[in-house]
Scaffold this active site. Structure first.
Site, PDB file in Angstrom:
ATOM      1  CG  ASN A  73      -0.034   0.114   2.707  1.00 14.89           C
ATOM      2  OD1 ASN A  73       0.966   0.092   2.562  1.00 14.89           O
ATOM      3  ND2 ASN A  73      -1.089  -0.103   3.703  1.00 14.89           N
ATOM      4  CG  HIS A  92       3.750   0.274   4.991  1.00 20.26           C
ATOM      5  ND1 HIS A  92       2.746  -0.775   4.789  1.00 20.26           N
ATOM      6  CD2 HIS A  92       4.836  -0.328   5.083  1.00 20.26           C
ATOM      7  CE1 HIS A  92       3.283  -1.899   4.964  1.00 20.26           C
ATOM      8  NE2 HIS A  92       4.784  -1.838   5.095  1.00 20.26           N
ATOM      9  CD  GLU A 127       0.232   0.756   7.320  1.00 18.62           C
ATOM     10  OE1 GLU A 127       0.134   0.747   6.202  1.00 18.62           O
ATOM     11  OE2 GLU A 127       0.435  -0.491   7.817  1.00 18.62           O
TER      12      GLU A 127
HETATM   13  C1  GLP Z   1       6.699  -4.357   6.842  1.00 17.45           C
HETATM   14  C2  GLP Z   1       7.697  -3.506   7.608  1.00 17.45           C
HETATM   15  C3  GLP Z   1       8.365  -2.409   6.484  1.00 17.45           C
HETATM   16  C4  GLP Z   1       8.810  -3.236   5.266  1.00 17.45           C
HETATM   17  C5  GLP Z   1       7.280  -3.806   4.728  1.00 17.45           C
HETATM   18  C6  GLP Z   1       7.749  -4.713   3.600  1.00 17.45           C
HETATM   19  O1  GLP Z   1       5.180  -4.073   7.288  1.00 17.45           O
HETATM   20  N1  GLP Z   1       7.165  -2.443   8.582  1.00 17.45           N
HETATM   21  O2  GLP Z   1       9.421  -1.621   7.083  1.00 17.45           O
HETATM   22  O3  GLP Z   1       9.329  -2.643   4.384  1.00 17.45           O
HETATM   23  O4  GLP Z   1       6.783  -4.413   5.438  1.00 17.45           O
HETATM   24  O5  GLP Z   1       8.103  -5.996   3.713  1.00 17.45           O
HETATM   25  P1  GLP Z   1       8.557  -6.995   2.795  1.00 17.45           P
HETATM   26  O6  GLP Z   1      10.061  -6.608   2.200  1.00 17.45           O
HETATM   27  O7  GLP Z   1       8.486  -8.401   3.643  1.00 17.45           O
HETATM   28  O8  GLP Z   1       7.651  -7.207   1.570  1.00 17.45           O
END
Ligand code: GLP
Length: 242
Positions: A136, A138, A143
């Site tokens: 999304n 973030h 968020e």
């Molecule tokens: C989590 C973390 C983020 C991270 C994101 C993506 O929620 N809080 O800092 O960048 O998800 O994670 P992934 O790399 O596992 O897709």
């Protein structure tokens, strides 16, 4: 924003690790902002290899993690403190007192956020920030709708992020609902920012990030448009035909 596209996450992780090593070799006391999630794992693997080969040292480095869950047991694998120990810190020569991660074992997370922001600002702010991105948009746990002038704060994790992160927990119910996160203005204070994006599942958000010319609070990562030195590191699957 610049974009660099790599054949696969391993190659991408290696190139980012080389940049981190170059940063630490030029300025050993560099301040780094570091992410968790699955995306940075190949980068951390390469950094550990480079450390073992004597190509980089964390002896004088100072790190600040982007975020941490609230309401997760201290020994839980997904507590970001434990993630960082497992994937990076226990394998390199960083001094424990130079590692900063919001402390989720405290009874006062609001105060922890104020103290964390103050300690980060007192460090002189990051020389280099590595970030992941959520589907999304973030960054950290900022968020959609988070103010671009936000600093480290307690936040509620979006429903879609809880669903995305459920893969790391025994069930969706067990994903924490709250977190502490550096704010968007905290992240933008870094001198240089790399945002890491891999996998087909991140193609749409990467396209949105590239297509949204104006920073828009409904897509937190577009705040990076306000920063003069951002590089997107993407793998071929996330980049598609671009
Ligand atoms: C989590 C973390 C983020 C991270 C994101 C993506 O929620 N809080 O800092 O960048 O998800 O994670 P992934 O790399 O596992 O897709």
């Amino acid at each position: 924003m610049k974009i660099k596209v790599f054949d696969n996450p391993t190659q991408m992780g290696y190139m980012i690790a080389k940049e981190v090593a170059a940063q630490l070799n030029t300025k050993p006391e560099s301040v780094l902002i570091l992410p968790t999630g699955s995306t940075p794992i190949p980068t951390y693997k390469s950094i550990v290899e480079m450390y073992k080969n004597g190509e980089v040292s964390f002896k004088d480095a100072v790190t600040f993690n982007l975020d941490e869950y609230i309401g997760i047991e201290s020994d839980h694998e997904e507590r970001y403190y434990n993630f960082m120990q497992r994937n990076l810190f226990s394998h390199v020569d960083i001094k424990p007192e130079n590692i900063n991660i919001p402390d989720n074992q405290t009874t006062d997370c609001e105060k922890e956020c104020v103290d964390y922001e103050a300690k980060y600002r007192a460090s002189g702010c990051a020389d280099l920030a590595l970030l992941g991105i959520g589907n999304n948009g973030h960054i950290g746990f900022n968020e959609p709708g988070t103010a671009f002038d936000s600093v480290t704060h307690v936040t509620s994790i979006a429903e879609s992020t809880i669903k995305a992160n459920a893969r790391f927990f025994a069930s969706e119910d067990l994903v924490p609902k709250q977190a502490m996160t550096m704010g968007i203005s905290t992240i933008l204070s870094a001198k240089k920012i790399f945002i890491l994006i891999t996998g087909k599942g991140k193609h749409d958000i990467l396209m949105k990030l590239l297509d949204t010319a104006v920073a828009d609070e409904s897509i937190p990562a577009t705040a990076l448009r306000l920063h003069p030195d951002v590089t997107i590191y993407a793998d071929r699957e996330a980049a598609g035909l671009i």
